[in-house]
Scaffold this motif. Structure first.
Motif, PDB file in Angstrom:
ATOM      1  N   PHE A 137      -4.016 -27.996  -0.777  1.00  0.00           N
ATOM      2  CA  PHE A 137      -3.182 -27.912   0.413  1.00  0.00           C
ATOM      3  C   PHE A 137      -2.935 -29.227   1.139  1.00  0.00           C
ATOM      4  O   PHE A 137      -1.748 -29.600   1.580  1.00  0.00           O
ATOM      5  CB  PHE A 137      -3.594 -26.678   1.528  1.00  0.00           C
ATOM      6  N   LEU A 138      -4.086 -29.947   1.522  1.00  0.00           N
ATOM      7  CA  LEU A 138      -4.021 -31.167   2.527  1.00  0.00           C
ATOM      8  C   LEU A 138      -3.467 -32.375   1.462  1.00  0.00           C
ATOM      9  O   LEU A 138      -2.647 -33.171   1.872  1.00  0.00           O
ATOM     10  CB  LEU A 138      -5.347 -31.773   2.452  1.00  0.00           C
ATOM     11  N   ASN A 139      -3.547 -32.489   0.202  1.00  0.00           N
ATOM     12  CA  ASN A 139      -2.956 -33.308  -0.781  1.00  0.00           C
ATOM     13  C   ASN A 139      -1.396 -32.927  -0.813  1.00  0.00           C
ATOM     14  O   ASN A 139      -0.774 -33.924  -0.635  1.00  0.00           O
ATOM     15  CB  ASN A 139      -3.360 -33.064  -2.120  1.00  0.00           C
ATOM     16  N   ALA A 140      -1.023 -31.796  -0.877  1.00  0.00           N
ATOM     17  CA  ALA A 140       0.441 -31.398  -0.826  1.00  0.00           C
ATOM     18  C   ALA A 140       1.230 -31.817   0.585  1.00  0.00           C
ATOM     19  O   ALA A 140       2.282 -32.286   0.686  1.00  0.00           O
ATOM     20  CB  ALA A 140       0.608 -29.880  -0.960  1.00  0.00           C
ATOM     21  N   ALA A 141       0.572 -31.514   1.645  1.00  0.00           N
ATOM     22  CA  ALA A 141       0.905 -31.833   2.865  1.00  0.00           C
ATOM     23  C   ALA A 141       1.117 -33.268   3.367  1.00  0.00           C
ATOM     24  O   ALA A 141       2.039 -33.723   4.074  1.00  0.00           O
ATOM     25  CB  ALA A 141       0.161 -31.072   4.034  1.00  0.00           C
ATOM     26  N   ILE A 142       0.085 -34.105   2.686  1.00  0.00           N
ATOM     27  CA  ILE A 142       0.067 -35.656   3.033  1.00  0.00           C
ATOM     28  C   ILE A 142       0.536 -36.500   2.041  1.00  0.00           C
ATOM     29  O   ILE A 142       1.212 -37.409   2.032  1.00  0.00           O
ATOM     30  CB  ILE A 142      -1.488 -35.899   3.326  1.00  0.00           C
ATOM     31  N   PHE A 143       0.366 -36.120   0.689  1.00  0.00           N
ATOM     32  CA  PHE A 143       0.546 -37.072  -0.636  1.00  0.00           C
ATOM     33  C   PHE A 143       1.452 -36.450  -1.340  1.00  0.00           C
ATOM     34  O   PHE A 143       2.019 -37.347  -2.207  1.00  0.00           O
ATOM     35  CB  PHE A 143      -0.727 -37.235  -1.302  1.00  0.00           C
ATOM     36  N   GLU A 144       1.699 -35.040  -1.681  1.00  0.00           N
ATOM     37  CA  GLU A 144       2.850 -34.849  -2.586  1.00  0.00           C
ATOM     38  C   GLU A 144       3.858 -35.224  -2.419  1.00  0.00           C
ATOM     39  O   GLU A 144       4.716 -35.577  -3.453  1.00  0.00           O
ATOM     40  CB  GLU A 144       2.828 -33.092  -2.435  1.00  0.00           C
ATOM     41  N   TRP A 145       4.592 -35.572  -1.263  1.00  0.00           N
ATOM     42  CA  TRP A 145       6.018 -36.053  -1.087  1.00  0.00           C
ATOM     43  C   TRP A 145       5.932 -37.499  -1.693  1.00  0.00           C
ATOM     44  O   TRP A 145       7.204 -37.908  -2.087  1.00  0.00           O
ATOM     45  CB  TRP A 145       6.041 -35.999   0.300  1.00  0.00           C
ATOM     46  N   LEU A 146       5.090 -38.267  -1.544  1.00  0.00           N
ATOM     47  CA  LEU A 146       5.085 -39.319  -2.047  1.00  0.00           C
ATOM     48  C   LEU A 146       5.026 -39.661  -3.792  1.00  0.00           C
ATOM     49  O   LEU A 146       5.679 -40.422  -4.376  1.00  0.00           O
ATOM     50  CB  LEU A 146       3.468 -40.292  -1.827  1.00  0.00           C
ATOM     51  N   ARG A 147       4.111 -38.545  -4.259  1.00  0.00           N
ATOM     52  CA  ARG A 147       4.294 -38.455  -6.003  1.00  0.00           C
ATOM     53  C   ARG A 147       5.810 -37.962  -6.150  1.00  0.00           C
ATOM     54  O   ARG A 147       6.330 -38.444  -7.108  1.00  0.00           O
ATOM     55  CB  ARG A 147       3.319 -37.253  -6.079  1.00  0.00           C
ATOM     56  N   LEU A 148       6.443 -37.194  -5.523  1.00  0.00           N
ATOM     57  CA  LEU A 148       7.762 -36.716  -5.576  1.00  0.00           C
ATOM     58  C   LEU A 148       8.647 -37.987  -5.496  1.00  0.00           C
ATOM     59  O   LEU A 148       9.587 -37.810  -6.398  1.00  0.00           O
ATOM     60  CB  LEU A 148       8.059 -35.399  -5.024  1.00  0.00           C
ATOM     61  N   THR A 149       8.346 -38.455  -4.698  1.00  0.00           N
ATOM     62  CA  THR A 149       9.423 -39.567  -4.123  1.00  0.00           C
ATOM     63  C   THR A 149       9.264 -40.652  -5.304  1.00  0.00           C
ATOM     64  O   THR A 149      10.188 -41.466  -5.706  1.00  0.00           O
ATOM     65  CB  THR A 149       9.013 -40.254  -2.672  1.00  0.00           C
ATOM     66  N   ALA A 150       7.741 -41.102  -5.524  1.00  0.00           N
ATOM     67  CA  ALA A 150       7.648 -42.034  -6.717  1.00  0.00           C
ATOM     68  C   ALA A 150       8.266 -41.596  -8.155  1.00  0.00           C
ATOM     69  O   ALA A 150       8.984 -42.292  -8.781  1.00  0.00           O
ATOM     70  CB  ALA A 150       6.136 -42.057  -7.146  1.00  0.00           C
ATOM     71  N   ARG A 164      11.144 -39.911  -8.415  1.00  0.00           N
ATOM     72  CA  ARG A 164      12.708 -40.364  -8.529  1.00  0.00           C
ATOM     73  C   ARG A 164      13.237 -41.714  -8.095  1.00  0.00           C
ATOM     74  O   ARG A 164      14.075 -42.137  -8.520  1.00  0.00           O
ATOM     75  CB  ARG A 164      13.193 -39.361  -7.113  1.00  0.00           C
ATOM     76  N   LEU A 165      12.332 -42.321  -7.360  1.00  0.00           N
ATOM     77  CA  LEU A 165      12.554 -43.867  -6.862  1.00  0.00           C
ATOM     78  C   LEU A 165      11.849 -44.806  -7.706  1.00  0.00           C
ATOM     79  O   LEU A 165      12.678 -45.911  -7.793  1.00  0.00           O
ATOM     80  CB  LEU A 165      12.631 -43.968  -5.318  1.00  0.00           C
ATOM     81  N   LEU A 225       7.181 -42.035 -16.187  1.00  0.00           N
ATOM     82  CA  LEU A 225       8.558 -42.338 -15.904  1.00  0.00           C
ATOM     83  C   LEU A 225       8.852 -43.544 -17.007  1.00  0.00           C
ATOM     84  O   LEU A 225       9.896 -43.384 -17.259  1.00  0.00           O
ATOM     85  CB  LEU A 225       8.560 -43.015 -14.657  1.00  0.00           C
ATOM     86  N   ARG A 226       7.653 -44.246 -17.418  1.00  0.00           N
ATOM     87  CA  ARG A 226       7.681 -45.315 -18.291  1.00  0.00           C
ATOM     88  C   ARG A 226       7.665 -44.689 -19.666  1.00  0.00           C
ATOM     89  O   ARG A 226       7.954 -45.779 -20.734  1.00  0.00           O
ATOM     90  CB  ARG A 226       7.020 -46.450 -18.058  1.00  0.00           C
ATOM     91  N   LEU A 227       7.515 -43.531 -19.998  1.00  0.00           N
ATOM     92  CA  LEU A 227       7.468 -42.866 -21.075  1.00  0.00           C
ATOM     93  C   LEU A 227       6.301 -43.846 -21.976  1.00  0.00           C
ATOM     94  O   LEU A 227       6.279 -43.911 -23.228  1.00  0.00           O
ATOM     95  CB  LEU A 227       8.577 -43.267 -22.384  1.00  0.00           C
ATOM     96  N   LEU A 228       5.246 -44.275 -21.317  1.00  0.00           N
ATOM     97  CA  LEU A 228       3.967 -44.545 -21.821  1.00  0.00           C
ATOM     98  C   LEU A 228       3.067 -43.317 -22.200  1.00  0.00           C
ATOM     99  O   LEU A 228       2.127 -42.904 -21.439  1.00  0.00           O
ATOM    100  CB  LEU A 228       3.206 -45.333 -20.771  1.00  0.00           C
ATOM    101  N   SER A 229       3.422 -42.677 -23.150  1.00  0.00           N
ATOM    102  CA  SER A 229       2.728 -41.178 -23.372  1.00  0.00           C
ATOM    103  C   SER A 229       1.255 -41.250 -23.777  1.00  0.00           C
ATOM    104  O   SER A 229       0.672 -40.587 -23.549  1.00  0.00           O
ATOM    105  CB  SER A 229       3.818 -40.570 -24.676  1.00  0.00           C
ATOM    106  N   PRO A 281      11.372 -36.720 -16.577  1.00  0.00           N
ATOM    107  CA  PRO A 281      11.848 -38.121 -16.793  1.00  0.00           C
ATOM    108  C   PRO A 281      13.080 -38.282 -17.690  1.00  0.00           C
ATOM    109  O   PRO A 281      14.228 -38.746 -17.534  1.00  0.00           O
ATOM    110  CB  PRO A 281      10.844 -38.812 -17.813  1.00  0.00           C
ATOM    111  N   ALA A 282      13.524 -37.191 -18.626  1.00  0.00           N
ATOM    112  CA  ALA A 282      14.621 -37.124 -19.565  1.00  0.00           C
ATOM    113  C   ALA A 282      15.783 -36.730 -18.594  1.00  0.00           C
ATOM    114  O   ALA A 282      17.044 -37.157 -18.765  1.00  0.00           O
ATOM    115  CB  ALA A 282      14.516 -36.228 -20.585  1.00  0.00           C
ATOM    116  N   ILE A 283      15.657 -35.658 -17.610  1.00  0.00           N
ATOM    117  CA  ILE A 283      16.774 -35.419 -16.847  1.00  0.00           C
ATOM    118  C   ILE A 283      17.165 -36.425 -15.792  1.00  0.00           C
ATOM    119  O   ILE A 283      18.172 -36.599 -15.525  1.00  0.00           O
ATOM    120  CB  ILE A 283      16.254 -33.985 -16.175  1.00  0.00           C
ATOM    121  N   VAL A 284      16.171 -37.119 -15.184  1.00  0.00           N
ATOM    122  CA  VAL A 284      16.364 -38.188 -14.321  1.00  0.00           C
ATOM    123  C   VAL A 284      17.286 -39.148 -15.026  1.00  0.00           C
ATOM    124  O   VAL A 284      18.143 -39.512 -14.469  1.00  0.00           O
ATOM    125  CB  VAL A 284      14.877 -38.784 -13.786  1.00  0.00           C
ATOM    126  N   ARG A 285      16.757 -39.617 -16.257  1.00  0.00           N
ATOM    127  CA  ARG A 285      17.624 -40.522 -16.932  1.00  0.00           C
ATOM    128  C   ARG A 285      18.918 -40.114 -17.384  1.00  0.00           C
ATOM    129  O   ARG A 285      19.935 -40.869 -17.052  1.00  0.00           O
ATOM    130  CB  ARG A 285      16.884 -40.743 -18.347  1.00  0.00           C
TER     131      ARG A 285
END
Length: 489
Positions: free
Chosen positions: A58-71, A73-74, A147-151, A282-286
């Motif tokens: 919960f704390l991770n979602a409230a404080i850091f999850e938005w940064l993961r989602l932002t990363a 997309r951006l 994101l970089r397809l470094l699977s 990643p495929a949808i973003v691309r």
């Protein structure tokens, strides 16, 4: 030109296969860990672990999850040296570091002054701060690899994290009798180790210069991500509120009993759907960035059908055979409760996964992130009263019914909102076929739920899965042709 397209298709297939394998192996290890903990921990100890882990998430979602989602997309930049925008990376890193450092004195103060917060004992907070730090580091590392397809990098990090957390946690619990603390230390230690190893061997992150972050990039991150702070926090609050309701009314042993059922669905059905999301996003973003909105919406609709094809039959089969599933996978202290709750939890799990992996992703792609608050807000508003009333009237069963009701209501309303901004049809010939087939399969298995011996249950699970896969395989072309609308494309 044709050869280039063929090579691109092979590359995408290879990356998707490796990502899926990583999720499959790590999912299997996480599922194994659930089996191990239900045999090694008492319901009270498992309840403590469940409450602590829920609070960390919960704390991770409230404080850091938005940064993961932002990363997600951006950060992607095909023209950059490492396909990551270095300016955005610098800005993201300084925000992450600043937030985690601000949380350290808070955790130490809760421990020093013996303050109970969110139902967690004060002595847990230093370990929880480390756990939160490890969640943030590991999430950013895996996002940038995807994101970089470094699977193969993603594969190594996911499988190493799952295997280390299970191995270290089992040693701490079995040999040193550390209980819930041993499980937590195994997880956070594995995550920190994998994240540090991954980032130190990645040239993109070695070139980070957080102190050179530009104000314009910080503003762009906040502009895109600020709405996600509230939506992510509310989303995880609605995901863990049931545990707090159970804890406050029935005690931590009941939290342990209840959480096993929820975790069983998360480590099977939801994790399978997450595997699709990790390879598809990643495929949808691309597609949105390179080919336009129409191409992105087409892939979005196809992915929804894939989610259904994986999640709906898995949930139906597990719910129908819940007594055998409970006896097969969890410890004796948890079996009766798991058998009773799985059918209700299955409904909530499917709708939660579709909301997170499909509807929310659709809004992120068109950058309508402010609307993401609607689903968790409605879900939480429905969950709290229905959960409290349910648990008082029918105990843990009432709580499970309450989360099913809240997920149904929030999913329906959220879809109405999303459909006004993104073309994402849900009722198509394909989706109706998959749902009806899954329900029919579950109904056919209900009379056989009395066969709960492990061998019989495994045989039924395997036979049901085989029948479903054969039907889907035969109709796969028709299913994908009818995934865009009610009428065939």
């Amino acid at each position: 030109m044709k050869l280039a397209r063929v090579k691109l298709g092979i590359m995408k297939l290879s990356n998707s296969a490796i990502t899926t394998a990583a999720l499959g192996i790590s999912s299997g290890l996480n599922f194994l860990s659930l089996i191990v903990w239900t045999h090694l921990l008492s319901p009270a100890e498992f309840g403590t672990y469940a409450l602590v882990s829920a609070t960390v998430l919960f704390l991770n979602a409230a404080i850091f999850e938005w940064l993961r989602l932002t990363a997600s997309r951006l950060l992607y930049d095909p023209s950059a040296e490492h396909q990551l925008n270095p300016d955005i990376a610098n800005a993201l890193s300084i925000v992450c570091l600043g937030l985690i450092l601000l949380l350290l004195p808070v955790a130490l103060s809760l421990r020093a002054f013996q303050i109970h917060f969110l139902g967690v004992a004060p002595d847990w907070w230093p370990a929880m701060w480390l756990w939160l730090f490890s969640e943030m580091l590991f999430a950013i590392s895996t996002v940038t690899a995807r994101l970089r397809l470094l699977s193969w990098r993603f594969f190594a990090m996911m499988t190493l994290r799952s295997s280390l957390s299970l191995a270290v946690g089992a040693v701490l619990v079995w040999f040193f009798e550390m209980g819930a603390l041993g499980v937590a230390l195994g997880i956070l230690g594995a995550q920190i180790g994998c994240a540090v190893l991954g980032n130190s061997t990645d040239a993109a992150w070695r070139n980070l210069r957080p102190l050179k972050a530009r104000r314009a990039d910080l503003q762009e991150i906040l502009r895109y991500g600020a709405p996600l702070i509230v939506s992510s926090g509310l989303g995880y609050a609605s995901a863990v509120a049931d545990r707090y309701i159970v804890s406050s009314t029935l005690g931590q042993a009941a939290v342990g009993q209840y959480s096993v059922s929820v975790d069983l669905m998360q480590k099977t059905v939801i994790f399978l759907m997450l595997a699709v999301n990790l390879s598809a996003y990643p495929a949808i973003v691309r597609a949105f960035e390179n080919d336009g909105r129409e191409a992105g919406e087409k892939i979005l609709a196809e992915n929804f059908i894939v989610y259904l094809m994986i999640g709906a039959p898995a949930a139906a089969i597990l719910a129908a055979l819940s007594p055998g599933v409970a006896r097969l996978f969890v410890g004796p202290s948890f079996r009766d409760t798991v058998a009773m709750l799985l059918p209700y939890v299955a409904i909530a799990a499917i709708l939660k996964a579709l909301t997170t992996f499909h509807l929310s992703v659709a809004l992120q792609l068109v950058k309508k992130t402010r609307l993401l608050i609607i689903s968790p807000a409605v879900n939480l508003a429905l969950l709290v009263p229905s959960g409290i009333v349910g648990v008082k009237l029918a105990g843990l069963t009432g709580m499970a019914i309450g989360i099913a009701i809240s997920q149904i209501g929030s999913f329906a309303l959220f879809y109405l909102v999303v459909s006004r901004h993104v073309r994402t049809p849900l009722l198509t010939r394909s989706s109706l076929f998959v749902v009806v087939l899954s329900l029919a399969l579950g109904a056919a298995l209900v009379p056989l739920r009395g066969f709960s011996e492990p061998v019989a249950c495994l045989g039924l699970l395997g036979a049901a899965g085989l029948v479903y896969c054969l039907v889907i395989w035969r109709g796969r072309d028709w299913i994908m042709r009818n995934s865009q609308s009610w009428n065939p494309a």
